[in-house]
Write an enzyme that holds these catalytic residues in place. Structure first.
Site, PDB file in Angstrom:
ATOM      1  N   HIS A  25       7.052   1.573   0.031  1.00 39.32           N
ATOM      2  CA  HIS A  25       6.146   2.509  -0.665  1.00 39.32           C
ATOM      3  C   HIS A  25       5.117   3.002   0.352  1.00 39.32           C
ATOM      4  CE1 HIS A  25       3.350   3.338  -4.380  1.00 39.32           C
ATOM      5  NE2 HIS A  25       3.212   4.232  -3.439  1.00 39.32           N
TER       6      HIS A  25
ATOM      7  N   GLU B 286       1.758   9.687   1.985  1.00 36.15           N
ATOM      8  CA  GLU B 286       1.439   8.364   2.543  1.00 36.15           C
ATOM      9  C   GLU B 286       0.712   8.500   3.883  1.00 36.15           C
ATOM     10  OE1 GLU B 286       1.846   5.272   0.982  1.00 36.15           O
ATOM     11  OE2 GLU B 286       2.245   6.548  -0.738  1.00 36.15           O
TER      12      GLU B 286
ATOM     13  N   HIS C 163      -2.977   7.187   3.642  1.00 34.41           N
ATOM     14  CA  HIS C 163      -3.102   5.839   4.216  1.00 34.41           C
ATOM     15  C   HIS C 163      -2.981   5.825   5.741  1.00 34.41           C
ATOM     16  CE1 HIS C 163      -2.744   4.336   0.124  1.00 34.41           C
ATOM     17  NE2 HIS C 163      -1.638   5.046  -0.022  1.00 34.41           N
TER      18      HIS C 163
HETATM   19  O1  U2P Z   1      -1.966   0.847  -7.518  1.00 30.72           O
HETATM   20  C1  U2P Z   1      -1.859   2.195  -7.810  1.00 30.72           C
HETATM   21  C2  U2P Z   1      -1.976   3.045  -6.556  1.00 30.72           C
HETATM   22  O2  U2P Z   1      -3.204   2.801  -5.880  1.00 30.72           O
HETATM   23  C3  U2P Z   1      -3.018   2.912  -4.478  1.00 30.72           C
HETATM   24  N1  U2P Z   1      -3.349   1.641  -3.816  1.00 30.72           N
HETATM   25  C4  U2P Z   1      -3.248   0.475  -4.471  1.00 30.72           C
HETATM   26  C5  U2P Z   1      -3.579  -0.715  -3.844  1.00 30.72           C
HETATM   27  C6  U2P Z   1      -4.025  -0.692  -2.527  1.00 30.72           C
HETATM   28  O3  U2P Z   1      -4.307  -1.726  -1.916  1.00 30.72           O
HETATM   29  N2  U2P Z   1      -4.100   0.508  -1.886  1.00 30.72           N
HETATM   30  C7  U2P Z   1      -3.769   1.683  -2.499  1.00 30.72           C
HETATM   31  O4  U2P Z   1      -3.839   2.741  -1.904  1.00 30.72           O
HETATM   32  C8  U2P Z   1      -1.565   3.306  -4.251  1.00 30.72           C
HETATM   33  O5  U2P Z   1      -1.542   4.709  -4.185  1.00 30.72           O
HETATM   34  P1  U2P Z   1      -0.403   5.608  -3.540  1.00 30.72           P
HETATM   35  O6  U2P Z   1      -0.207   5.227  -2.114  1.00 30.72           O
HETATM   36  O7  U2P Z   1       0.831   5.373  -4.337  1.00 30.72           O
HETATM   37  O8  U2P Z   1      -0.951   6.976  -3.717  1.00 30.72           O
HETATM   38  C9  U2P Z   1      -0.914   2.748  -5.528  1.00 30.72           C
HETATM   39  O9  U2P Z   1       0.298   3.328  -5.849  1.00 30.72           O
END
Ligand code: U2P
Length: 255
Positions: A83, A141, A145
């Site tokens: 993910h 992503e 992130h």
């Molecule tokens: O948990 C739901 C969404 O929050 C983001 N998430 C969660 C935990 C964490 O430690 N960090 C984080 O970013 C994720 O978002 P996404 O990357 O999917 O946009 C996760 O799906």
């Protein structure tokens, strides 16, 4: 006129533009519970390698499209796929959208084969990105992130390569299979047994995330040098007995 000497009208326009861009980022993130620190400058504490279980995610597929790996029939993924590699703070919050660095697929062209297989999108449609509106799952992503991981993982190419390498090093699906946990649409497995299998193999405590009693995600956590560490303890969304659904072909073709 110097950039600092704005007229009141111009100042208002600038303030509105900044406000709008923050709203967009928050919308892009999809969370308003205060756990996301947008555009954070403070360095994060650890990494979370979030893996998803296609058997559970793909059960939600209603319509098919070419970008959704759930729609590849017998070639759909049957192992945990990536993910994301998420930087996290120890206090349960996380930074997001740290730098303006628009995703460029050309930069990862040599990785695309591996990414399609091990880091596929499991849904149709475009994800929200931080600044550039909609994009691919990888764009999302990276912008959300990857830009926050970059003090450790570097540029876009290095972020995706590092994530793939960590994923290959810790084969969670293999560990679970060796411990007797196989995809099944009838079996229920003890949550503690799944966690123990990972603890025995990797000497670390993962985090399990469930949806309707089925394992949806498994998170492995790492110090910033990629040595394993326990994931932060939090109340599990998983019941005592969980399922690990087998992939079954879903969705209607619409492309
Ligand atoms: O948990 C739901 C969404 O929050 C983001 N998430 C969660 C935990 C964490 O430690 N960090 C984080 O970013 C994720 O978002 P996404 O990357 O999917 O946009 C996760 O799906």
């Amino acid at each position: 006129m110097t950039p600092l000497s704005l007229s009141p009208v111009r100042l208002l326009v600038v303030v509105l533009a900044i406000t709008a861009s923050f709203c967009k980022i928050e919308e892009a993130d999809g969370r308003r519970d205060g756990r996301v620190v947008i555009g954070a400058q403070r360095e994060f504490d650890y990494f979370n390698l979030a893996l998803q279980w296609p058997g559970t995610v793909c059960r939600r597929t209603r319509y098919c499209c070419s970008s959704n790996a759930c729609c590849r029939g017998s070639n759909s993924p049957t192992e945990f796929t990536i993910h994301g590699l998420w930087p996290d703070y120890n206090d349960g919050t996380w930074p997001a959208c740290c730098k303006r660095s628009n995703f460029d697929e050309k930069e990862i062209s040599t990785l695309l084969g591996a990414l399609e297989k091990y880091w596929p999108s499991l849904s149709c449609g475009s994800s929200s990105t931080c600044y550039s509106g909609k994009g691919s799952f990888w764009a999302h992503e990276w912008e959300k992130h990857g830009t926050c991981s970059s003090p450790v993982t570097g540029d876009e190419y290095s972020y995706f390569l590092t994530t793939l390498n960590v994923y290959f090093k810790y084969n969670v699906t293999k560990v679970l299979n060796e411990a007797g946990y196989f995809p099944s649409n009838t079996e229920k497995y003890p949550r503690g047994g799944i966690v123990s299998a990972i603890q025995n193999a990797f000497h670390t405590t993962p985090k399990l995330v469930c949806s309707k009693g089925a394992v949806e995600e498994l998170h492995l956590c790492f110090y910033k040098d990629f040595k394993l560490r326990d994931c932060a303890a939090s109340k599990s969304s998983c019941p005592k007995y969980v399922s690990l659904p087998a992939y079954s072909s879903r969705g209607r073709a619409s492309w």
